[in-house]
Design a protein around this motif. Structure first.
Motif, mmCIF file in Angstrom:
data_model
loop_
_atom_site.group_PDB
_atom_site.id
_atom_site.type_symbol
_atom_site.label_atom_id
_atom_site.label_comp_id
_atom_site.label_asym_id
_atom_site.label_seq_id
_atom_site.Cartn_x
_atom_site.Cartn_y
_atom_site.Cartn_z
ATOM 1 N N SER A 177 78.578 -48.234 -15.938
ATOM 2 C CA SER A 177 78.862 -48.830 -17.239
ATOM 3 C C SER A 177 80.211 -49.532 -17.243
ATOM 4 N N ARG A 178 80.326 -50.487 -18.134
ATOM 5 C CA ARG A 178 81.579 -51.247 -18.276
ATOM 6 C C ARG A 178 82.738 -50.325 -18.620
ATOM 7 N N GLN A 179 82.459 -49.353 -19.474
ATOM 8 C CA GLN A 179 83.472 -48.380 -19.889
ATOM 9 C C GLN A 179 82.908 -46.989 -19.638
ATOM 10 N N GLN A 236 80.331 -44.715 -21.858
ATOM 11 C CA GLN A 236 79.842 -45.517 -22.988
ATOM 12 C C GLN A 236 78.871 -46.579 -22.483
#
Length: 479
Positions: free
Chosen positions: A16-18, A21
């Motif tokens: 995930s990008r973050q 999340q």
């Protein structure tokens, strides 16, 4: 976790990008009619993806739009002599009725095009300023030759697209495949002010502007049906990356088509099914269970026999859970027996379920593992195993876990499964009316004419007409 990425045409590890999340955008319906079965498949599947991420501990930001400004809406509104925005609002509310019935969770944001005109106009303006779009007589077109990577999502070369596309000849365009970002208003059509004159946005720019507003560049997952890969999602990629200079979405997921008797569902073939029609015949849980019983990237063939088979399978799960509830009421707090094998088997089923869903969200395999769990529990119940209440609760909890991911049955706030009657709305209505007719007949048999007449008159007030015939009582809805 592995996800098949349409962009790379292979399975990739999900990162995930973050951390912790997941940001997801899924294309929603164009609100000019009730949703059809083809709309329901991505609706249910991506809701399940969201549920699974949450099960694995991710915080999910889920965005699903409503396209409430579109040529189809305008055409339908003209046919029905309605205001276009009122028509769109009507079908937004009808969408929620069907989605709620299918146990689809509400998105964190349901943006509407009509509420995001400033963002759309700003994005079009940026594309014009950066030399990726041009204005002709109040129309604004995206210049596909200005974006060399055009075609990377669908894997098509420009020559192939042009040869296979049905593109109206427009001499004003620089290239026949250039697509509209803004459309100049025509007489009698709804319009909004813009730097290029009154008009409305093109379809593709709408999703780009809304997804970027709520999720930013490089968000995790963009989803939809495989029919959207080209041109809709291809055009989203081009205009978004041209406007921002950044990658648009990291993973692209697309579900397969729905066929009817091996033919693609379409209005022209007369095999087009609205969800509302199907839910009148089959319970929503059965429809959802049916949709998840095939891997999302595979075609899904629709027929009554398969839905009936899904209903029988679902009844196995329902009965197992009901029997578990009964056994829990009788189970002792503690036993002297060894329950380690039983608890270990439950643990293995949980790991199998996770492995199935980790492998590109294989709901078909996950459903099979749910059935295996049901078989394990039924066998233990049949053998008369004397487990402690805690051991039986572990089994019930696992059924609830699997259900919470698949979203088949609705649940109470404490996570327990709500066991409905298993009847479709139409079937329940018929049984209730027949029950009332039987009560009226009993009153008539007792010569209680006042009660019999009151039942008839009250039903008539509700739009149900009773007809006494030599072959019995018939009923119909008043026109």
């Amino acid at each position: 976790m592995q996800i098949y990425n349409t962009l790379t045409r292979c399975k990739e590890e999900f990162i995930s990008r973050q951390a912790g999340q997941v940001a997801m955008y899924v294309c929603g319906p164009t609100t000019y009619n009730y949703i059809h079965l083809g709309n329901a498949r991505p609706l249910v599947f991506f809701d399940t993806v969201r549920r699974y991420f949450q099960y694995r501990g991710y915080r999910v930001i889920y965005v699903q739009n409503f396209t409430d400004i579109d040529d189809k809406i305008i055409k339908r509104a003209q046919e029905e002599k309605m205001d276009a925005m009122a028509l769109a609002e009507k079908y937004v509310q009808e969408y929620f009725l069907d989605a709620d019935a299918l146990n689809v969770l509400r998105a964190d944001v349901h943006p509407r095009v009509s509420a995001h005109l400033p963002e759309i106009i700003d994005m079009v303006q940026r594309l014009v300023e950066r030399g990726h779009a041009y204005v002709v007589d109040g129309d604004v077109y995206f210049d596909i030759l200005s974006f060399p990577a055009y075609g990377k999502l669908s894997g098509r070369r420009l020559e192939e697209m042009q040869a296979g596309a049905r593109v109206e000849v427009d001499e004003r365009k620089k290239h026949p495949m250039d697509f509209a970002l803004w459309k100049a208003a025509k007489p009698g059509e709804p319009a909004w002010d813009s730097p290029w004159g009154p008009g409305r946005p093109g379809w593709h720019i709408e999703c780009s502007a809304m997804s970027l507003k709520y999720l930013g560049t490089g968000f995790d997952i963009h989803g939809g049906g495989s029919d959207l890969i080209f041109p809709h999602h291809e055009n989203e990629v081009a205009q978004s990356e041209a406007a921002t200079g950044q990658p648009f979405a990291r993973y692209w997921m697309h579900n397969g088509f729905i066929t009817v008797n091996q033919e693609k569902m379409s209005k022209s073939l007369g095999n087009f099914f609205l969800v509302r029609e199907i839910l009148a015949k089959y319970p929503p849980a059965v429809v959802r269970f049916f949709l998840l019983g095939t891997h999302y990237r595979s075609p899904l063939d629709f027929d009554d026999q398969k839905l009936e088979a899904a209903g029988k399978g679902l009844e196995r799960v329902r009965n197992c859970y009901r029997l578990l509830e009964e056994r829990l009421m009788q189970a002792p707090e503690q036993t002297s027996g060894d329950e380690s094998d039983w608890l270990a088997e439950l643990g293995r089923r949980r790991q199998q379920f996770i492995a199935a869903m980790d492998d590109d969200f294989n709901t078909a395999l996950a459903v099979g593992i749910l059935f295996d769990l049901v078989s394990d529990i039924n066998a233990a119940l049949h053998r008369g195993e004397v487990f402690s209440r805690q051991a039986w609760q572990a089994a019930r909890k696992l059924v609830e876990e699997f259900n919470n991911v698949l979203g088949i049955f609705k649940t109470a706030p404490d996570g327990k499964i709500i066991l409905d009657s298993g009847m479709a709305a139409g079937e329940l209505t018929e049984r209730l009316i027949q029950l009332i007719i039987d009560l009226r007949q009993q009153a008539r048999a007792k010569k209680d004419w006042a009660t019999a007449d009151k039942i008839r008159d009250d039903l008539k007030a509700l739009g149900i007409i009773l007809e006494d015939t030599p072959k019995g009582v018939r009923w119909k809805c008043s026109s």
